[in-house]
Design a protein around this motif. Structure first.
Motif, PDB file in Angstrom:
ATOM      1  N   TRP A  76       0.806  -1.207   0.000  1.00 31.34           N
ATOM      2  CA  TRP A  76       0.000   0.000   0.000  1.00 31.34           C
ATOM      3  C   TRP A  76       0.852   1.275   0.000  1.00 31.34           C
ATOM      4  CZ3 TRP A  76      -1.953  -4.007   3.354  1.00 31.34           C
ATOM      5  CH2 TRP A  76      -3.205  -4.499   2.995  1.00 31.34           C
ATOM      6  N   GLY A  78       0.145   5.733   0.909  1.00 34.14           N
ATOM      7  CA  GLY A  78      -0.783   6.752   1.365  1.00 34.14           C
ATOM      8  C   GLY A  78      -0.405   8.130   0.884  1.00 34.14           C
ATOM      9  N   PRO A  79      -1.314   9.115   1.031  1.00 34.48           N
ATOM     10  CA  PRO A  79      -1.124  10.436   0.418  1.00 34.48           C
ATOM     11  C   PRO A  79       0.000  11.256   1.007  1.00 34.48           C
ATOM     12  CG  PRO A  79      -3.093  10.407   1.801  1.00 34.48           C
ATOM     13  CD  PRO A  79      -2.629   8.995   1.692  1.00 34.48           C
ATOM     14  N   GLU A  97      -7.317   3.297  -6.131  1.00 37.45           N
ATOM     15  CA  GLU A  97      -7.825   3.395  -4.774  1.00 37.45           C
ATOM     16  C   GLU A  97      -8.056   2.001  -4.191  1.00 37.45           C
ATOM     17  OE1 GLU A  97     -11.378   5.729  -2.299  1.00 37.45           O
ATOM     18  OE2 GLU A  97     -11.344   5.736  -4.494  1.00 37.45           O
ATOM     19  N   SER A  98      -7.610   1.809  -2.958  1.00 38.88           N
ATOM     20  CA  SER A  98      -7.844   0.526  -2.303  1.00 38.88           C
ATOM     21  C   SER A  98      -9.345   0.249  -2.233  1.00 38.88           C
ATOM     22  CB  SER A  98      -7.278   0.529  -0.885  1.00 38.88           C
ATOM     23  OG  SER A  98      -5.887   0.673  -0.891  1.00 38.88           O
ATOM     24  N   HIS A 100     -12.796  -0.416  -0.943  1.00 39.66           N
ATOM     25  CA  HIS A 100     -13.371  -0.339   0.405  1.00 39.66           C
ATOM     26  C   HIS A 100     -14.869  -0.073   0.401  1.00 39.66           C
ATOM     27  CE1 HIS A 100     -12.259   3.851  -0.570  1.00 39.66           C
ATOM     28  NE2 HIS A 100     -13.393   4.124   0.022  1.00 39.66           N
ATOM     29  N   GLU A 124     -13.091   5.494  12.196  1.00 32.37           N
ATOM     30  CA  GLU A 124     -13.557   6.241  11.032  1.00 32.37           C
ATOM     31  C   GLU A 124     -14.928   5.711  10.638  1.00 32.37           C
ATOM     32  OE1 GLU A 124     -11.295   8.051   7.208  1.00 32.37           O
ATOM     33  OE2 GLU A 124     -11.126   5.872   7.461  1.00 32.37           O
ATOM     34  N   HIS A 223      -3.946   7.644   6.562  1.00 36.30           N
ATOM     35  CA  HIS A 223      -4.403   6.691   5.542  1.00 36.30           C
ATOM     36  C   HIS A 223      -3.261   6.085   4.722  1.00 36.30           C
ATOM     37  CE1 HIS A 223      -7.997   9.237   6.344  1.00 36.30           C
ATOM     38  NE2 HIS A 223      -8.609   8.062   6.278  1.00 36.30           N
ATOM     39  N   GLU A 225      -2.860   3.154   3.841  1.00 36.16           N
ATOM     40  CA  GLU A 225      -3.341   2.082   2.960  1.00 36.16           C
ATOM     41  C   GLU A 225      -4.353   2.602   1.942  1.00 36.16           C
ATOM     42  OE1 GLU A 225      -3.597   1.427   6.503  1.00 36.16           O
ATOM     43  OE2 GLU A 225      -1.600   0.526   6.509  1.00 36.16           O
ATOM     44  N   GLU A 226      -4.236   3.868   1.555  1.00 39.93           N
ATOM     45  CA  GLU A 226      -5.253   4.459   0.689  1.00 39.93           C
ATOM     46  C   GLU A 226      -5.217   3.918  -0.738  1.00 39.93           C
ATOM     47  OE1 GLU A 226      -5.738   8.890  -0.903  1.00 39.93           O
ATOM     48  OE2 GLU A 226      -6.538   8.641   1.131  1.00 39.93           O
ATOM     49  N   GLU A 227      -4.034   3.596  -1.246  1.00 35.88           N
ATOM     50  CA  GLU A 227      -3.921   3.186  -2.645  1.00 35.88           C
ATOM     51  C   GLU A 227      -3.092   1.919  -2.792  1.00 35.88           C
ATOM     52  OE1 GLU A 227      -4.229   7.126  -5.381  1.00 35.88           O
ATOM     53  OE2 GLU A 227      -2.323   6.881  -4.313  1.00 35.88           O
TER      54      GLU A 227
END
Length: 496
Positions: A76, A78-79, A97-98, A100, A124, A223, A225-227
């Motif tokens: 993963w 993240g930003p 994008e992961s 979800h 979240e 985040h 693990e965002e992508e």
């Protein structure tokens, strides 16, 4: 035995994982000559992947080129992981994008629920359908935990005024003092086992200071693990090696020792190096004060970067000897106990049930799984993790028992279709030579206070790199990139 004596270079990089590859590239870009030496037969370290064969159960290393990739190590981004993102952009690696969409599954005790949210280091969205007293207990403890996190400065934590006090406690001792319900206690223990900067480790094993520092420098709220990456993260090491050109990388050649001139003292050979590994004229000189020794060759240089986890660096012999705090760091900073399992299906069938593919819970084997399906492949991929004490019970089982243990927990989370994958791939990281575990290494109580300065302090003209060394995003790819860049910059400054 006759050894090759290589022409001197400016820098030898020991370790061909992401950090070592980045360091070598930075040095080359600055006009320096480099050798990169990797003990394994392939580059990448904890950044590796493979294609999977969808023709039937099991997996094949040599699958057709049209088969989907799975990442056996990290996957993963993240930003705020800006250095790793820049590397991906440079090599044209596309992201997505992961997955979800849909509800998360929670299994705790005998209860299974779904909810439109998630929790891992921070909550979240919607909370899970656990008793309100349980959730309130966890959230009150999380508020106290986060207050401690925010008191830490940037960088390594051991010079913080309260560092010694926090470092003497295990995370389990903090959990015991700050939670009052079984769910809240599990909430933090799961966090300790699931998050990348923690090893993973069990809460009784790891220092409270280490957990606080990890959350300060690699916060789940950012985040990470965002992508995911089209084609997988495992494609990157070969691209980085191609940038280095011919003759730079040496594979399948474990480094045994590093010798260097002691400042102000006589020339020394590495203690314990066989006589044939240090033939006449192959020792350090004023022009090339460092020599890296393998079983096959001798590599003189002006400086070296050891880009290895501390526990693996402990296998090298150094002359002059390392200081006591560095030796203790290498002996006690253990790698996490983690197996990653990639389970591949014809389609991501869980989405038809309104599920995201993310599941968490106190199951006997798998506490976390996540949808890792590349939309361009059309297949469904679940990444599952067996860690900590669960790993210690799982690893000795035979292959079929391990498989059934993982699939059984996935079926409890997501449904009986989980029992029928078209491919099943295990990566037993503690059993991998020259790596010895994943996600990263962790600090037991007291080690930061005694040995924190040794993490980054050079040993003469020998510098340290690796994701564990990073002060930002340790345990993640971004930390590896930052560490490689920073080690290269420090060597360049020394070389002048």
């Amino acid at each position: 035995m006759s050894l090759n004596m290589f022409d001197p270079v400016d820098v030898v990089v020991v370790g061909g994982g992401l950090s070592g590859l980045v360091a070598a590239r930075e040095l080359q870009a600055a006009g320096r000559s480099v050798h990169l030496i990797e003990a394994a037969a392939e580059l990448g370290g904890r950044m590796t992947g493979q294609r999977v064969d969808l023709s039937g159960p099991g997996s094949a290393v040599a699958a057709p080129a049209s088969s989907p990739w799975v990442d056996l190590g990290g996957q993963w981004v993240g930003p705020t992981q800006t250095r790793f993102l820049a590397l991906l952009e440079r090599h044209g690696i596309r992201r997505f994008e992961s997955p979800h969409d849909g509800e998360t599954v929670l299994v705790f005790g005998s209860t299974r629920c779904t909810f439109a949210g998630f929790f891992q280091g921070f909550p979240e969205g919607q909370p899970p359908a656990v008793p309100s007293a349980d959730w309130d207990d966890a959230m009150a403890a999380l508020e106290r935990f986060q207050a401690l996190v925010e008191e830490l400065p940037e960088g390594h934590p051991h010079h913080h005024p309260a560092a010694a006090e926090l470092d003497q406690l295990s995370f389990q001792e903090w959990i015991d003092a700050n939670t009052h319900t079984p769910f809240a206690a599990w909430y933090f223990a799961y966090f300790c086992r699931a998050v990348g900067f923690l090893g993973p480790a069990e809460p009784e094993q790891v220092s409270l200071l280490h957990v606080l520092w990890g959350q300060r420098t690699a916060a789940q709220g950012e985040h990470p693990e965002e992508e995911l990456l089209h084609g997988g993260a495992g494609q990157l090491p070969a691209l980085l090696a191609a940038d280095l050109g011919e003759g730079v990388v040496r594979l399948g050649e474990p480094v045994r020792a590093v010798s260097q001139l002691e400042p102000g003292g006589p020339l020394q050979a590495a203690s314990g190096v066989p006589d044939q590994a240090d033939p006449a004229g192959s020792g350090p000189t004023a022009a090339h004060p460092v020599v890296v020794h393998t079983d096959k060759a001798v590599y003189p240089c002006r400086a070296a970067i050891v880009a290895m986890p501390p526990a693996q660096a402990a296998q090298l012999r150094f002359s002059p000897e390392l200081p006591a705090d560095r030796l203790e760091l290498q002996q006690r900073m253990e790698m996490g106990a983690c197996a990653k399992v990639l389970v591949v299906y014809r389609t991501p069938w869980w989405r038809q049930q309104g599920l995201s593919g993310i599941a968490i819970g106190d199951r006997p084997w798998v506490e976390l799984c996540a949808d890792s399906s590349d939309p361009e492949s059309g297949t469904g991929v679940l990444a599952a993790f067996v860690v900590g004490h669960r790993y210690a019970r799982w690893a000795p089982l035979d292959a079929e028992a391990r498989r059934q243990a993982v699939l059984g927990d996935l079926a409890t989370y997501l449904g009986p279709q989980a029992l029928e994958p078209v491919a099943y791939v295990e990566k037993d990281w503690p059993a991998v030579p020259f790596v010895g575990g994943a996600y990263a290494a962790w600090m037991p109580p007291g080690l930061w206070s005694r040995c924190g300065d040794a993490m980054r302090r050079p040993h003469g003209a020998v510098y340290w790199a690796g994701t564990e060394v990073a002060e930002r995003w340790p345990g993640f790819f971004d930390g590896a990139v930052r560490s490689g860049e920073e080690a290269a910059a420090a060597v360049l400054a020394q070389l002048g």
